[in-house]
Scaffold this active site. Structure first.
Site, PDB file in Angstrom:
ATOM      1  N   LYS A 175       0.889  -1.179   0.000  1.00 36.89           N
ATOM      2  CA  LYS A 175       0.000   0.000   0.000  1.00 36.89           C
ATOM      3  C   LYS A 175       0.918   1.217   0.000  1.00 36.89           C
ATOM      4  O   LYS A 175       1.482   1.575   1.030  1.00 36.89           O
ATOM      5  CB  LYS A 175      -0.865  -0.021   1.269  1.00 36.89           C
ATOM      6  CG  LYS A 175      -2.187   0.705   1.183  1.00 36.89           C
ATOM      7  CD  LYS A 175      -2.148   2.149   0.778  1.00 36.89           C
ATOM      8  CE  LYS A 175      -1.718   3.081   1.895  1.00 36.89           C
ATOM      9  NZ  LYS A 175      -1.629   4.501   1.462  1.00 36.89           N
ATOM     10  N   GLU A 250      10.120   1.999  10.463  1.00 44.03           N
ATOM     11  CA  GLU A 250      11.122   3.045  10.229  1.00 44.03           C
ATOM     12  C   GLU A 250      10.387   4.374  10.266  1.00 44.03           C
ATOM     13  O   GLU A 250       9.577   4.651   9.398  1.00 44.03           O
ATOM     14  CB  GLU A 250      11.809   2.784   8.879  1.00 44.03           C
ATOM     15  CG  GLU A 250      13.153   3.440   8.792  1.00 44.03           C
ATOM     16  CD  GLU A 250      13.038   4.811   8.206  1.00 44.03           C
ATOM     17  OE1 GLU A 250      12.986   5.777   8.999  1.00 44.03           O
ATOM     18  OE2 GLU A 250      13.001   4.908   6.975  1.00 44.03           O
ATOM     19  N   CYS A 284      13.864  10.871   5.957  1.00 40.93           N
ATOM     20  CA  CYS A 284      13.834  10.432   7.364  1.00 40.93           C
ATOM     21  C   CYS A 284      15.180  10.670   8.031  1.00 40.93           C
ATOM     22  O   CYS A 284      15.252  11.014   9.205  1.00 40.93           O
ATOM     23  CB  CYS A 284      13.437   8.969   7.448  1.00 40.93           C
ATOM     24  SG  CYS A 284      14.308   7.938   6.284  1.00 40.93           S
ATOM     25  N   GLU A 383      10.299  16.399  14.285  1.00 36.88           N
ATOM     26  CA  GLU A 383      10.662  16.249  12.880  1.00 36.88           C
ATOM     27  C   GLU A 383       9.847  17.235  12.042  1.00 36.88           C
ATOM     28  O   GLU A 383       8.619  17.139  11.997  1.00 36.88           O
ATOM     29  CB  GLU A 383      10.379  14.805  12.433  1.00 36.88           C
ATOM     30  CG  GLU A 383      10.888  14.500  11.053  1.00 36.88           C
ATOM     31  CD  GLU A 383      10.717  13.036  10.656  1.00 36.88           C
ATOM     32  OE1 GLU A 383       9.631  12.470  10.880  1.00 36.88           O
ATOM     33  OE2 GLU A 383      11.669  12.454  10.107  1.00 36.88           O
TER      34      GLU A 383
HETATM   35  P1  NAP Z   1       2.060   8.815   7.445  1.00 38.43           P
HETATM   36  O1  NAP Z   1       0.678   9.309   7.634  1.00 38.43           O
HETATM   37  O2  NAP Z   1       2.743   8.075   8.514  1.00 38.43           O
HETATM   38  O3  NAP Z   1       2.014   7.948   6.103  1.00 38.43           O
HETATM   39  C1  NAP Z   1       2.876   6.866   5.799  1.00 38.43           C
HETATM   40  C2  NAP Z   1       2.067   5.742   5.155  1.00 38.43           C
HETATM   41  O4  NAP Z   1       1.125   5.223   6.101  1.00 38.43           O
HETATM   42  C3  NAP Z   1       1.251   6.194   3.951  1.00 38.43           C
HETATM   43  O5  NAP Z   1       1.206   5.161   3.005  1.00 38.43           O
HETATM   44  C4  NAP Z   1      -0.112   6.402   4.579  1.00 38.43           C
HETATM   45  O6  NAP Z   1      -1.151   6.344   3.644  1.00 38.43           O
HETATM   46  C5  NAP Z   1      -0.178   5.259   5.554  1.00 38.43           C
HETATM   47  N1  NAP Z   1      -1.147   5.426   6.628  1.00 38.43           N
HETATM   48  C6  NAP Z   1      -1.652   6.576   7.142  1.00 38.43           C
HETATM   49  N2  NAP Z   1      -2.554   6.311   8.115  1.00 38.43           N
HETATM   50  C7  NAP Z   1      -2.622   4.963   8.233  1.00 38.43           C
HETATM   51  C8  NAP Z   1      -3.359   4.072   9.063  1.00 38.43           C
HETATM   52  N3  NAP Z   1      -4.221   4.524   9.973  1.00 38.43           N
HETATM   53  N4  NAP Z   1      -3.178   2.747   8.907  1.00 38.43           N
HETATM   54  C9  NAP Z   1      -2.313   2.280   7.993  1.00 38.43           C
HETATM   55  N5  NAP Z   1      -1.594   3.065   7.162  1.00 38.43           N
HETATM   56  C10 NAP Z   1      -1.736   4.397   7.293  1.00 38.43           C
HETATM   57  O7  NAP Z   1       2.962  10.009   7.050  1.00 38.43           O
HETATM   58  P2  NAP Z   1       2.478  11.284   6.243  1.00 38.43           P
HETATM   59  O8  NAP Z   1       1.097  11.718   6.564  1.00 38.43           O
HETATM   60  O9  NAP Z   1       2.702  10.953   4.843  1.00 38.43           O
HETATM   61  O10 NAP Z   1       3.503  12.351   6.781  1.00 38.43           O
HETATM   62  C11 NAP Z   1       3.361  12.884   8.101  1.00 38.43           C
HETATM   63  C12 NAP Z   1       4.694  13.053   8.762  1.00 38.43           C
HETATM   64  O11 NAP Z   1       5.320  11.776   8.928  1.00 38.43           O
HETATM   65  C13 NAP Z   1       5.719  13.832   7.967  1.00 38.43           C
HETATM   66  O12 NAP Z   1       5.561  15.185   8.072  1.00 38.43           O
HETATM   67  C14 NAP Z   1       7.007  13.321   8.549  1.00 38.43           C
HETATM   68  O13 NAP Z   1       7.316  13.978   9.737  1.00 38.43           O
HETATM   69  C15 NAP Z   1       6.711  11.879   8.830  1.00 38.43           C
HETATM   70  N6  NAP Z   1       7.199  10.996   7.749  1.00 38.43           N
HETATM   71  C16 NAP Z   1       8.302  10.261   7.946  1.00 38.43           C
HETATM   72  C17 NAP Z   1       8.786   9.461   6.919  1.00 38.43           C
HETATM   73  C18 NAP Z   1       9.993   8.633   7.064  1.00 38.43           C
HETATM   74  O14 NAP Z   1      10.630   8.303   6.070  1.00 38.43           O
HETATM   75  N7  NAP Z   1      10.340   8.203   8.232  1.00 38.43           N
HETATM   76  C19 NAP Z   1       8.145   9.421   5.704  1.00 38.43           C
HETATM   77  C20 NAP Z   1       6.990  10.168   5.531  1.00 38.43           C
HETATM   78  C21 NAP Z   1       6.542  10.952   6.564  1.00 38.43           C
HETATM   79  P3  NAP Z   1      -1.733   7.694   2.947  1.00 38.43           P
HETATM   80  O15 NAP Z   1      -0.691   8.742   3.005  1.00 38.43           O
HETATM   81  O16 NAP Z   1      -2.042   7.251   1.565  1.00 38.43           O
HETATM   82  O17 NAP Z   1      -2.950   8.088   3.698  1.00 38.43           O
END
Ligand code: NAP
Ligand code: MG
Length: 480
Positions: A175, A250, A284, A383
């Site tokens: 996903k 991660e 990250c 972050e």
């Molecule tokens: P996120 O919400 O954690 O999204 C990461 C993945 O998880 C996406 O595929 C997302 O899907 C999915 N997801 C979201 N809610 C979920 C749930 N309840 N159950 C299962 N899967 C779920 O991250 P984001 O909204 O993209 O970004 C928010 C913050 O996270 C960023 O600002 C950053 O600080 C952090 N982040 C960290 C990394 C890293 O590499 N460690 C990467 C991205 C973001 P959808 O997005 O399609 O809804």
């Protein structure tokens, strides 16, 4: 370009979601619609998990390791043959500059080459036991692996998690993030073209709360790999725990670059800037804190500020230092951090600048260097996931370690010093998954185990170490 409205791939067939719903895809560089993807949910996840199980028990489970490896290596070659197309898709979809997108696609290919070569080198061991017994430890795939990945490096994440899972003999359900998955659709088409059998890779596009939640809670998976925010990481782990499914998580970081007064300042500045502006700070392992020994703080900041002011931001096509961030939401989030820092009286030391291609309808933020920042403040603790660098002075090694380890994260760290003894002391005391001495990040480091301490997550991706996550040992005792 892929048929994005049929973006769900199950058992070797492209289809729309069962519910027929779609999600629009926007180009971060100008905010315009570039296509739509299927909004899959539990119904599609159920079918994908079923297909993955059948392939695990059938074609993939029965394939010799050498043949699995060959298929992955062939996909690596195919990715390189299509590098310009894949990089263009990735740059358009995420906003990242073309040069970075090309590097990402090269790294994606490297994952398939690396794990393709590893597939037939994963083996168990024997253990001396009682007289008259022989003990073998078999190393077996876990089964069906679920993968949820973020939008910051879609293609690379595909390589990092899918290639490793497949090399170890698992089948997969992926996903991707709703904001960026075009390159993943194309990569999956290429996997199909090189002959990865139906059911081995299954792709369900959709929202995290729908498709993602259904996948992590599914009782038909055997392993869960997640990269994203700590908050969602907690939800994933809780859902998987209901079925006692192990996870590798991660979850990002607040990684420090620690500069001592004996450092090679020119080289340190070059790398420190690259490590915060790469992918517009949406990495990250971004080096988002720069800790500088107080005796050189002023002079170091002057030199850093001078170079920081030359950073240019523009569209993915302009191929400057930074592109836009991924979405309007992310843009507001980053600007929120900067606004609160301003209100709290933190000095803005230097800013980059927006090029004329950074149009108002795109999602642009200006890179910012701020300091001195209180190590306890939000800007030093949370972050940002944007091109924002927080500068913090420190007195000595103990002070540097206390500040560096003093966040909820522990992903990676850079240390800049010419003293060999200090390099070793610092490396041992830093609570992070990777330590770089007079270097940082090492261009993706496919071969290097990567993962966190504390809220940066647990388990390791990359390198041979990751193959341990995607396999499990079985003890066989024979009396003879
Ligand atoms: P996120 O919400 O954690 O999204 C990461 C993945 O998880 C996406 O595929 C997302 O899907 C999915 N997801 C979201 N809610 C979920 C749930 N309840 N159950 C299962 N899967 C779920 O991250 P984001 O909204 O993209 O970004 C928010 C913050 O996270 C960023 O600002 C950053 O600080 C952090 N982040 C960290 C990394 C890293 O590499 N460690 C990467 C991205 C973001 P959808 O997005 O399609 O809804
Ligand atoms: Mg999201």
């Amino acid at each position: 370009m892929p048929q994005a409205t049929k973006s769900i791939y199950i058992n070797g067939v492209w289809k729309a979601s069962e519910n027929g719903k779609q999600i629009d895809m926007l180009a971060p560089s100008n905010g315009k619609k570039i296509g739509a993807i299927s909004r899959g949910d539990k119904a599609d996840i159920d079918k994908a998990v079923f297909a993955a199980r059948s392939a695990f028990e059938g074609v993939w489970g029965q394939m010799a390791a050498v043949d699995r490896g060959r298929l992955l290596s062939r996909l690596g070659v195919k990715i390189l043959e299509n590098i310009e197309q894949l990089a263009s898709i990735e740059a358009l979809d995420t906003g990242k500059p073309m040069t970075l997108a090309r590097n990402d696609i090269t790294a994606t290919a490297r994952y398939f080459e690396y794990y393709g070569g590893a597939a037939d080198k994963i083996h168990g061991e024997t253990i001396p036991f009682l007289n008259g017994y022989q003990v073998m430890i078999l190393r077996e795939p876990r089964g069906v692996a679920g993968h949820i990945i973020p939008w910051n490096y879609p293609a690379q994440m595909y390589g990092r998690t899918i290639a490793c899972a497949l090399a170890a003999g698992n089948t997969t359900v992926l996903k991707p993030a709703e904001e960026a998955c075009m390159s993943i659709i194309r990569l999956t088409e290429l996997a199909h073209e090189v002959g990865v059998p139906p059911g081995v890779i299954n792709l369900v596009t959709g929202l995290g709360e729908e498709a993602g939640a259904a996948l992590s809670a599914h009782n038909g998976i055997d392993f869960m790999s997640f990269t994203g925010s700590p908050e969602v990481g907690t939800l994933i782990q809780k859902a998987a725990a209901e079925n006692h499914v192990p996870c590798v998580l991660e979850l990002g970081g607040k990684s420090p670059q620690i500069v001592f007064d004996d450092a090679n300042v020119d080289e340190a500045i070059r790398v420190i800037i690259a490590a915060i502006i790469q992918n517009t700070g949406q990495t990250c392992s971004a080096g988002s804190r720069v800790l500088v020994q107080r005796s050189i703080f002023e002079e170091f900041m002057d030199a850093l500020a001078k170079r920081f002011r030359s950073i240019k931001v523009g569209s993915h096509e302009s191929d400057l230092d930074c592109g836009p961030v991924i979405s309007q939401v992310q843009c507001e989030r980053v600007k929120g951090f900067l606004e609160r820092a301003r209100k709290n009286g933190i000095e803005l030391i230097a800013e980059g600048s927006l090029d004329e291609t950074a149009v108002a309808s795109g999602f642009y933020v200006t890179p910012a260097l701020l300091g001195p920042v209180d190590p306890a403040s939000e800007l030093a603790q949370d972050e940002v996931f944007g091109p924002v660098l927080a500068a913090i002075p420190f007195d000595d090694e103990d002070d540097a370690i206390a500040i560096a380890n003093g966040t909820q994260f522990g992903l990676i760290a850079g240390v800049w010093t010419e003293s060999g003894a200090r390099q070793i002391r610092m490396a041992k005391r830093l609570r992070v998954g990777q330590v770089y001495l007079n270097a940082y990040g090492a261009g993706g480091g496919i071969e290097l185990p990567f993962g966190g301490f504390k809220k940066s997550g647990h388990g390791r991706e990359k390198g041979f170490e990751a193959l341990k996550e995607y396999t499990v040992s079985k003890t066989v005792v024979i009396k003879h």
